[in-house]
Design an enzyme around this catalytic site. Structure first.
Site, PDB file in Angstrom:
ATOM      1  N   TYR A   1       0.828  -1.204   0.000  1.00 12.25           N
ATOM      2  CA  TYR A   1       0.000   0.000   0.000  1.00 12.25           C
ATOM      3  C   TYR A   1       0.863   1.254   0.000  1.00 12.25           C
ATOM      4  O   TYR A   1       2.077   1.196   0.214  1.00 12.25           O
ATOM      5  CB  TYR A   1      -0.972  -0.001   1.186  1.00 12.25           C
ATOM      6  CG  TYR A   1      -0.374   0.332   2.541  1.00 12.25           C
ATOM      7  CD1 TYR A   1       0.494  -0.537   3.187  1.00 12.25           C
ATOM      8  CD2 TYR A   1      -0.682   1.539   3.185  1.00 12.25           C
ATOM      9  CE1 TYR A   1       1.029  -0.225   4.432  1.00 12.25           C
ATOM     10  CE2 TYR A   1      -0.156   1.851   4.432  1.00 12.25           C
ATOM     11  CZ  TYR A   1       0.700   0.961   5.051  1.00 12.25           C
ATOM     12  OH  TYR A   1       1.243   1.273   6.266  1.00 12.25           O
TER      13      TYR A   1
ATOM     14  N   LYS B   1       6.488  -1.955   2.237  1.00 10.84           N
ATOM     15  CA  LYS B   1       5.258  -1.365   2.782  1.00 10.84           C
ATOM     16  C   LYS B   1       4.087  -2.313   2.549  1.00 10.84           C
ATOM     17  O   LYS B   1       3.294  -2.133   1.621  1.00 10.84           O
ATOM     18  CB  LYS B   1       5.006   0.017   2.168  1.00 10.84           C
ATOM     19  CG  LYS B   1       4.028   0.873   3.001  1.00 10.84           C
ATOM     20  CD  LYS B   1       4.087   2.316   2.574  1.00 10.84           C
ATOM     21  CE  LYS B   1       2.993   3.153   3.205  1.00 10.84           C
ATOM     22  NZ  LYS B   1       3.112   3.346   4.654  1.00 10.84           N
TER      23      LYS B   1
ATOM     24  N   GLU C   1      11.773   3.001  14.654  1.00 12.03           N
ATOM     25  CA  GLU C   1      10.938   4.071  14.094  1.00 12.03           C
ATOM     26  C   GLU C   1       9.657   4.162  14.908  1.00 12.03           C
ATOM     27  O   GLU C   1       9.523   3.506  15.944  1.00 12.03           O
ATOM     28  CB  GLU C   1      10.645   3.796  12.609  1.00 12.03           C
ATOM     29  CG  GLU C   1       9.981   2.454  12.351  1.00 12.03           C
ATOM     30  CD  GLU C   1       9.802   2.125  10.870  1.00 12.03           C
ATOM     31  OE1 GLU C   1       9.735   3.042  10.035  1.00 12.03           O
ATOM     32  OE2 GLU C   1       9.709   0.923  10.558  1.00 12.03           O
TER      33      GLU C   1
ATOM     34  N   LEU D   1      10.909   1.350   7.529  1.00  9.89           N
ATOM     35  CA  LEU D   1      10.338   1.726   6.240  1.00  9.89           C
ATOM     36  C   LEU D   1      11.089   2.952   5.698  1.00  9.89           C
ATOM     37  O   LEU D   1      11.320   3.905   6.454  1.00  9.89           O
ATOM     38  CB  LEU D   1       8.853   2.078   6.398  1.00  9.89           C
ATOM     39  CG  LEU D   1       8.148   2.279   5.061  1.00  9.89           C
ATOM     40  CD1 LEU D   1       7.827   0.928   4.421  1.00  9.89           C
ATOM     41  CD2 LEU D   1       6.875   3.080   5.220  1.00  9.89           C
TER      42      LEU D   1
HETATM   43  N1  PLP Z   1       7.443   3.967   9.067  1.00 12.54           N
HETATM   44  C1  PLP Z   1       6.306   3.256   9.127  1.00 12.54           C
HETATM   45  C2  PLP Z   1       6.296   1.971   9.882  1.00 12.54           C
HETATM   46  C3  PLP Z   1       5.138   3.722   8.487  1.00 12.54           C
HETATM   47  O1  PLP Z   1       4.006   3.010   8.546  1.00 12.54           O
HETATM   48  C4  PLP Z   1       5.186   4.971   7.796  1.00 12.54           C
HETATM   49  C5  PLP Z   1       4.015   5.519   7.102  1.00 12.54           C
HETATM   50  O2  PLP Z   1       2.912   5.148   7.292  1.00 12.54           O
HETATM   51  C6  PLP Z   1       6.393   5.688   7.783  1.00 12.54           C
HETATM   52  C7  PLP Z   1       7.505   5.147   8.410  1.00 12.54           C
HETATM   53  C8  PLP Z   1       6.497   7.018   7.091  1.00 12.54           C
HETATM   54  O3  PLP Z   1       6.549   6.871   5.693  1.00 12.54           O
HETATM   55  P1  PLP Z   1       6.058   8.057   4.747  1.00 12.54           P
HETATM   56  O4  PLP Z   1       6.848   9.266   5.141  1.00 12.54           O
HETATM   57  O5  PLP Z   1       6.406   7.581   3.382  1.00 12.54           O
HETATM   58  O6  PLP Z   1       4.610   8.221   4.972  1.00 12.54           O
END
Ligand code: PLP
Length: 282
Positions: A31, A147, A179, A204
């Protein structure tokens, strides 16, 4: 609301998928979430590139071109009159009633779903007042760089945080912060050095994270990608999370211990302002 499902725009009540969909049965799906501000997509190229990468890592062929996907996003914005909020996109490996764990034949079409979420992005109160987080063990799998919709560990972390009266959870692996439950995590130390965990299979690769690193460098700020412990974070001058949903939200307490005396940090605020400014000019 109008949602997108497999090449059609339909009222949300009519959007139905099979009980045999592998996204539902196995979380066999990827996603993306893209922010929309003033009707404009924020960092869409980054989100598309990460989607391509997620699909590649899972051997899932991306069934739609970038051009078409941009059109779908724009049509959703238009049809739902979305001024500000998010667009959620999910692609699954399709429906196959055998329920074999192995991938189905390539003739099984993937399922594509996209919908809008009306929400406050720019003037969200948490951006002004900051959030409290608790630390929980990172019990996720070893490919957090992809993701996927296998988000149960993140749901549990968020639930524990809310039960304890905190806004969110940050995740700890081997004593180091990976994170946030749905965000990347940064600290700022006494020398105004911005620190975030380096990319690996443990986190991520956030699109907002990448944008922040780039703009910090452009602004001549010191930014370092290295691991740091929970203890180091608690002693930090500032802390913040980043994601498409939040952009940047300052973190003002960790495990009930104040960061920056419980006030929103100067640099966190400044980075958010610059990020918003740049995103809207693009
Ligand atoms: N880390 C995790 C586990 C996430 O689920 C998300 C976003 O939902 C992020 C980091 C941040 O990613 P982005 O800046 O691409 O939204």
């Amino acid at each position: 609301d109008i949602v997108y499902l497999d090449s059609h725009f339909v009222p949300k009540e009519q959007a139905k998928i099979s009980v045999f969909d592998r996204g539902f049965l196995f979380a066999d799906a990827v996603y993306e979430v893209t922010a929309v501000i003033d009707g404009q997509l924020i960092d869409f190229n980054g989100h598309f590139q990460r989607l391509q990468r997620s699909c590649k890592e899972l051997g899932l062929s991306l069934p739609i071109t970038k051009e078409l996907l941009v059109d779908v996003h724009h049509e959703l914005i238009e049809k739902n009159n979305l001024h500000e909020g998010l667009i959620y996109l999910q692609i699954t490996r399709g429906a196959d009633s055998s329920r074999f764990f192995d991938f189905p034949s390539s003739s099984v079409p993937s399922t594509i779903v996209a919908f809008v979420q009306h929400s406050t992005v720019v003037n969200h109160p948490n951006a002004k007042k900051g959030i409290s987080v608790i630390s929980v063990e990172d019990i996720r799998w070893q490919r957090c760089d992809i993701k996927t919709v296998a988000l149960l560990a993140a749901c549990l972390a968020k639930h524990h945080a809310h039960q304890q009266g905190a806004d969110d959870a940050i995740l700890i692996k081997d004593g180091y912060i990976t994170e946030g439950s749905s965000s990347n995590f940064f600290i700022v130390n006494r020398d105004n050095e911005i620190i975030t965990r380096p990319l690996s299979q443990d986190i991520l690769p956030g699109i907002t994270r990448q944008a922040i690193i780039q703009l910090a460098q452009e602004e001549g700020l010191k930014i370092t990608e290295r691991r740091f412990t929970l203890d180091e974070a608690k002693k930090a001058k500032e802390a913040f999370i980043s994601s498409a949903t939040t952009l940047i939200w300052p973190v003002i307490s960790i495990d009930n211990e104040d960061i920056n005396q419980g006030a929103v940090g100067h640099l966190s605020q400044r980075l958010r302002d610059i990020y918003l400014d740049k995103a809207l000019k693009k």
